[in-house]
Scaffold this active site. Structure first.
Site: not given
Length: 343
Positions: A91, A104, A111, A115, A118, A162, A193, A292, A335
């Site tokens: 995405e 973005c 990933c 986390c 997420c 990451e 990031s 979010n 996010c």
């Protein structure tokens, strides 16, 4: 016969690939692919017709292909699901700001950071993206905007994955993006990031490219951060802050610390006090991000008054803080909401 994809090559790599051609041909091809959106050799009319035909037999120009698109109700955010050459998908998000158009991008398919809040980590990591695939996300959006006589102005490498565990591909993409024959984007318009991969931060310092570094912190102490972010067991807060401070001192670039506010978890005045304490004296900003929602995650957004209290406490205790403007949450493009699936 499998054709070699030219997209993602530098002019130097193309010169080596086309060793039997004059060197200026590589620059012509690169400019037409990256700056002008050529998707086939027929569109590169600077080349003789016979050469175009010969190149088409051996090479291809493959960009990620759109397979889904969603637009936010306010028209400011567009999310794309892009298919890669092997059928994997990522995405990519276009954000229309009053100061320019930002994109973005994802750096990995899935990933592995795990986390707890997420969506990107729900299915783990499938693979790294190549430099060409990451650049392809950007060029795809740039071509999309060109229909409105607009372009990509800013980049955040903040989507799925990451970036600092895909370091070599990340750096190649950033250097290629900076070249005048691609988009010629200033490094100062780029934000990378990270969850706090300390060796990656140190390697980024050595590259001497002044991108903005954004570090996900999300807690003021190791116990809470470890509960939210498994990476903290490898790189604790003190180590992460030390690396961030070194980055700021050696690059002169203020580091941004991302802090997702989770209702009832890390959003109290006590948490704000702890955050102000550990960031005292750092050349840094704090970007507060109200959570979010993700269906599979058991967290809630903070109350509005708690957001304001947290924000006010930091700014009155010597920490420069901002509250991130919510964009695209109605299409799961904000996010922490990105993943790789059909919409």
């Amino acid at each position: 016969m499998n054709k070699t994809n030219l997209f993602g090559m530098t002019t130097e790599e193309m010169i080596k690939e086309f060793s039997d051609l004059p060197k200026f041909r590589a620059k012509q091809i690169a400019e037409r692919i990256y700056r002008h959106g050529a998707k086939s050799f027929d569109e590169i009319t600077e080349l003789p017709k016979k050469l175009r035909e010969e190149l088409a037999e051996r090479y291809e120009i493959f960009l990620p292909k759109p397979i889904d698109e969603l637009n936010s109700a306010d028209g400011l955010t567009t999310k794309f699901l892009l298919e890669l050459a092997d059928g994997a998908a990522v995405e990519t998000v276009l954000m229309r700001h009053d100061y320019g158009n930002g994109v973005c991008i994802s750096s990995q398919v899935g990933c592995q950071m795990g986390c707890k809040f997420c969506a990107s980590a729900l299915k783990g990591m499938e693979r790294n993206l190549t430099a060409g695939e990451m650049l392809g996300e950007i060029i795809f959006v740039n071509n999309f905007l060109s229909k409105e006589n607009l372009k990509v102005d800013n980049l955040v490498v903040m989507g799925t994955g990451e970036p600092l565990t895909n370091f070599d591909n990340l750096i190649k993409m950033l250097r290629l993006l900076h070249e005048p024959y691609t988009l010629g984007m200033s490094y100062r318009r780029v934000t990378v990031s990270t969850c706090g991969i300390v060796p990656g931060i140190k390697k980024l310092i050595d590259e001497n490219i002044p991108v903005t570094l954004s570090i996900s912190l999300h807690a003021p102490d190791n116990k809470l951060r470890s509960a939210l972010m498994p990476v903290n067991s490898a790189f604790e807060i003190r180590e992460v802050l030390k690396a961030g401070d070194e980055y700021a001192q050696k690059t002169g670039r203020r580091v941004t610390y991302e802090y997702i506010l989770l209702g009832g978890v890390n959003d109290t005045e006590e948490h704000a006090r702890g955050l102000a304490k550990i960031l005292a004296g750092q050349l840094a900003n704090v970007n507060l991000i109200p959570y979010n929602p993700v269906n599979e995650r058991d967290f809630a957004p903070p109350e509005r008054h708690d957001i304001q209290k947290f924000f006010h406490f930091l700014n009155t205790h010597g920490i420069n803080a901002t509250i991130r403007k919510e964009m695209g949450s109605d299409i799961n493009a904000a996010c922490g909401q990105l993943r790789s699936r059909h919409f």
